[in-house]
Design a protein around this motif. Structure first.
Motif, PDB file in Angstrom:
ATOM      1  N   LEU A   1       4.503  -1.245   3.623  1.00 35.96           N
ATOM      2  CA  LEU A   1       5.918  -1.160   3.396  1.00 35.96           C
ATOM      3  C   LEU A   1       6.225  -2.571   3.417  1.00 35.96           C
ATOM      4  CD1 LEU A   1       6.781   0.951   6.826  1.00 35.96           C
ATOM      5  CD2 LEU A   1       6.775   1.500   4.261  1.00 35.96           C
ATOM      6  N   GLN A   2       5.330  -3.626   3.218  1.00 40.20           N
ATOM      7  CA  GLN A   2       5.787  -5.007   3.011  1.00 40.20           C
ATOM      8  C   GLN A   2       5.886  -4.971   1.488  1.00 40.20           C
ATOM      9  OE1 GLN A   2       2.691  -7.700   4.814  1.00 40.20           O
ATOM     10  NE2 GLN A   2       2.568  -6.561   6.605  1.00 40.20           N
ATOM     11  N   LEU A   3       5.459  -4.061   0.842  1.00 45.11           N
ATOM     12  CA  LEU A   3       5.408  -4.096  -0.725  1.00 45.11           C
ATOM     13  C   LEU A   3       6.772  -3.540  -1.137  1.00 45.11           C
ATOM     14  CD1 LEU A   3       2.345  -2.816  -1.501  1.00 45.11           C
ATOM     15  CD2 LEU A   3       2.766  -5.315  -1.659  1.00 45.11           C
TER      16      LEU A   3
ATOM     17  N   PRO B   1      -1.911  -8.846   7.287  1.00 43.22           N
ATOM     18  CA  PRO B   1      -2.177  -8.600   5.976  1.00 43.22           C
ATOM     19  C   PRO B   1      -2.050  -7.390   5.340  1.00 43.22           C
ATOM     20  CG  PRO B   1      -4.225  -8.935   7.058  1.00 43.22           C
ATOM     21  CD  PRO B   1      -3.075  -9.220   8.002  1.00 43.22           C
ATOM     22  N   VAL B   2      -1.640  -7.081   4.034  1.00 44.74           N
ATOM     23  CA  VAL B   2      -1.611  -5.294   3.635  1.00 44.74           C
ATOM     24  C   VAL B   2      -2.903  -5.010   3.438  1.00 44.74           C
ATOM     25  CG1 VAL B   2      -0.871  -4.400   1.605  1.00 44.74           C
ATOM     26  CG2 VAL B   2       0.605  -6.117   2.333  1.00 44.74           C
ATOM     27  N   THR B   3      -3.148  -3.965   4.195  1.00 46.58           N
ATOM     28  CA  THR B   3      -4.419  -3.270   3.869  1.00 46.58           C
ATOM     29  C   THR B   3      -4.181  -1.915   4.005  1.00 46.58           C
ATOM     30  OG1 THR B   3      -6.451  -2.930   5.212  1.00 46.58           O
ATOM     31  CG2 THR B   3      -4.797  -3.867   6.446  1.00 46.58           C
ATOM     32  N   SER B   4      -5.229  -1.054   3.285  1.00 42.45           N
ATOM     33  CA  SER B   4      -5.294   0.484   3.644  1.00 42.45           C
ATOM     34  C   SER B   4      -5.798   0.838   4.897  1.00 42.45           C
ATOM     35  CB  SER B   4      -6.024   0.979   2.226  1.00 42.45           C
ATOM     36  OG  SER B   4      -7.591   0.433   2.238  1.00 42.45           O
ATOM     37  N   MET B   5      -6.271   0.000   5.602  1.00 40.04           N
ATOM     38  CA  MET B   5      -6.707   0.243   6.983  1.00 40.04           C
ATOM     39  C   MET B   5      -5.464   0.482   7.970  1.00 40.04           C
ATOM     40  SD  MET B   5     -10.020   0.715   7.309  1.00 40.04           S
ATOM     41  CE  MET B   5     -10.253   0.640   9.116  1.00 40.04           C
ATOM     42  N   ILE B   6      -4.460   0.053   7.403  1.00 41.76           N
ATOM     43  CA  ILE B   6      -3.124   0.281   8.365  1.00 41.76           C
ATOM     44  C   ILE B   6      -2.024   0.447   7.352  1.00 41.76           C
ATOM     45  CG2 ILE B   6      -1.353  -0.735   9.904  1.00 41.76           C
ATOM     46  CD1 ILE B   6      -3.637  -2.778  10.912  1.00 41.76           C
TER      47      ILE B   6
ATOM     48  N   SER C   1      -6.005   5.322   3.428  1.00 39.65           N
ATOM     49  CA  SER C   1      -5.301   5.988   2.602  1.00 39.65           C
ATOM     50  C   SER C   1      -5.123   5.040   1.494  1.00 39.65           C
ATOM     51  CB  SER C   1      -3.879   6.485   3.220  1.00 39.65           C
ATOM     52  OG  SER C   1      -4.004   7.592   4.193  1.00 39.65           O
ATOM     53  N   ALA C   2      -4.987   5.578   0.303  1.00 46.94           N
ATOM     54  CA  ALA C   2      -4.832   4.726  -0.951  1.00 46.94           C
ATOM     55  C   ALA C   2      -3.433   4.305  -0.829  1.00 46.94           C
ATOM     56  CB  ALA C   2      -4.963   5.312  -2.164  1.00 46.94           C
ATOM     57  N   LEU C   3      -3.131   3.180  -1.055  1.00 45.25           N
ATOM     58  CA  LEU C   3      -1.558   2.686  -1.069  1.00 45.25           C
ATOM     59  C   LEU C   3      -0.789   3.135  -2.462  1.00 45.25           C
ATOM     60  CD1 LEU C   3      -2.144  -1.298  -0.204  1.00 45.25           C
ATOM     61  CD2 LEU C   3      -2.105   0.666   1.086  1.00 45.25           C
ATOM     62  N   GLN C   4      -1.502   3.869  -3.200  1.00 43.56           N
ATOM     63  CA  GLN C   4      -0.714   4.467  -4.333  1.00 43.56           C
ATOM     64  C   GLN C   4      -0.695   6.108  -3.937  1.00 43.56           C
ATOM     65  OE1 GLN C   4      -2.050   2.722  -7.935  1.00 43.56           O
ATOM     66  NE2 GLN C   4      -0.418   1.254  -7.563  1.00 43.56           N
ATOM     67  N   SER C   5      -1.354   6.570  -2.973  1.00 42.17           N
ATOM     68  CA  SER C   5      -1.542   7.970  -2.722  1.00 42.17           C
ATOM     69  C   SER C   5      -0.277   8.918  -2.861  1.00 42.17           C
ATOM     70  CB  SER C   5      -2.327   8.175  -1.300  1.00 42.17           C
ATOM     71  OG  SER C   5      -1.389   7.711  -0.199  1.00 42.17           O
ATOM     72  N   ARG C   6      -0.519  10.088  -3.324  1.00 38.34           N
ATOM     73  CA  ARG C   6       0.793  11.000  -3.338  1.00 38.34           C
ATOM     74  C   ARG C   6       0.460  12.087  -2.296  1.00 38.34           C
ATOM     75  NH1 ARG C   6       4.081   8.114  -6.121  1.00 38.34           N
ATOM     76  NH2 ARG C   6       5.503   9.669  -5.864  1.00 38.34           N
TER      77      ARG C   6
ATOM     78  N   MET D   1       3.021  13.393   2.762  1.00 34.55           N
ATOM     79  CA  MET D   1       3.308  12.516   1.516  1.00 34.55           C
ATOM     80  C   MET D   1       2.385  11.452   1.599  1.00 34.55           C
ATOM     81  SD  MET D   1       7.296  11.933   1.883  1.00 34.55           S
ATOM     82  CE  MET D   1       8.567  13.134   2.202  1.00 34.55           C
ATOM     83  N   GLY D   2       2.117  10.904   0.421  1.00 35.57           N
ATOM     84  CA  GLY D   2       1.396   9.863   0.340  1.00 35.57           C
ATOM     85  C   GLY D   2       1.895   8.468   0.398  1.00 35.57           C
ATOM     86  N   ILE D   3       1.187   7.230   0.455  1.00 34.11           N
ATOM     87  CA  ILE D   3       2.075   6.117   0.709  1.00 34.11           C
ATOM     88  C   ILE D   3       2.988   5.996  -0.633  1.00 34.11           C
ATOM     89  CG2 ILE D   3       1.939   3.490   1.034  1.00 34.11           C
ATOM     90  CD1 ILE D   3      -1.047   4.276   2.370  1.00 34.11           C
ATOM     91  N   GLY D   4       2.267   6.361  -1.858  1.00 37.64           N
ATOM     92  CA  GLY D   4       3.202   5.759  -3.013  1.00 37.64           C
ATOM     93  C   GLY D   4       4.248   6.781  -3.027  1.00 37.64           C
TER      94      GLY D   4
END
Ligand code: PGA
Length: 261
Positions: free
Chosen positions: A223-225, A213-218, A146-151, A182-185
């Motif tokens: 949330l670390q951001l 590490p921050v990764t779209s695989m997890i 999932s894209a880290l900025q997804s909606r 809901m997306g990650i964004g």
């Protein structure tokens, strides 16, 4: 991000409920982002108890759930709509018109997703977002990649999630393979985030989510951001964490936690 380790699943859920109580008492018209799953049942039971014994008032709150399966109606006992009404909404004094979940029967996925984002925007965003975590590392149904900025959008569910959740469907094969989430964004826009995870089964993914590490695989690693995320775990879910000593020190010494001991 901060990590709080509690001795049991009960005390981890109680702390989560107490944080929600505090947020509602500070802002009665709180916009609450809600999660489903087995872990949350204890939190909702505790909130109901606090509502009954201490008069916690939900009448001005608005809620948005993270996700809903696609292709099942409200009447389906495995829908998240059914779950939320059963475990929380019908047991407290919330105005049901202020409770929101994506409509799993919507035919136009894009329109439904955009409408959900718009509704969140209209109430000026989520104040307090409650999260669980799946074995795939998902928050909401933000499956690997999932894209880290997804909606908010529709998402195909991963085999790990289908294995984890099909037990809630009768027959298990009837579990939908897609969901709105809901997306990650969207999640990262919440002003405060609390993720609750309990049990040995979550130990491995919690260690990756918190200390990896921050990764779209997890998706939970995103949330670390976020500037104000608290991860609440019981001893079992904490068991693979490397910096446990530091996390325990935080709970014992930071003034924010004094009132919850
Ligand atoms: P669980 O689900 O609480 O039933 O483990 C959590 C999740 O998949 O997000």
């Amino acid at each position: 991000m901060e990590v709080i380790i509690r001795p049991s699943a009960e005390s981890a859920a109680e702390l989560t409920a107490r944080l929600i109580q505090k947020a509602i008492m500070e802002k009665p018209e709180l916009v609450l982002g809600l999660a489903t799953g087995h872990t949350m049942e204890k939190v909702y039971d505790k909130l109901v108890e606090i509502h009954k014994s201490e008069g916690l008032d939900f009448s001005l709150c608005t809620t948005f759930n993270l996700d809903e399966y696609i292709g099942i109606t409200h009447r389906n006992k495995s829908s998240y709509w059914f779950y939320m009404n059963k475990h929380l909404f019908t047991r407290i004094n919330i105005d049901l018109r202020n409770t929101h979940l994506p409509n799993g029967m919507a035919e136009d996925y894009t329109a439904e997703s955009e409408k959900y984002e718009q509704m969140i925007k209209e109430v000026e965003g989520i104040d307090f977002q409650l999260l669980g975590i799946g074995k795939s590392g998902h928050i909401g149904f933000n499956e690997p990649l999932s894209a880290l900025q997804s909606r908010t959008r529709e998402k195909a569910l991963s085999p790990v999630t289908i294995k984890q959740n099909s037990k809630y469907f009768d027959p298990p094969e009837s579990m939908p393979k897609r969901a709105f989430t809901m997306g990650i964004g969207t999640i990262l826009d919440a002003k405060r985030i609390v993720l609750l995870a309990t049990g040995k089964k979550k130990a491995e993914i919690i260690a990756k989510a918190v200390e990896g590490p921050v990764t779209s695989m997890i998706s939970a690693t995103a949330l670390q951001l976020h500037p104000k995320t608290t991860v609440i775990v019981d001893e079992d879910a904490a068991s693979n964490l490397k910096e446990q000593e530091y996390y325990r020190w935080i709970f014992e010494n930071e003034p924010e936690w004094e009132q919850f001991k």
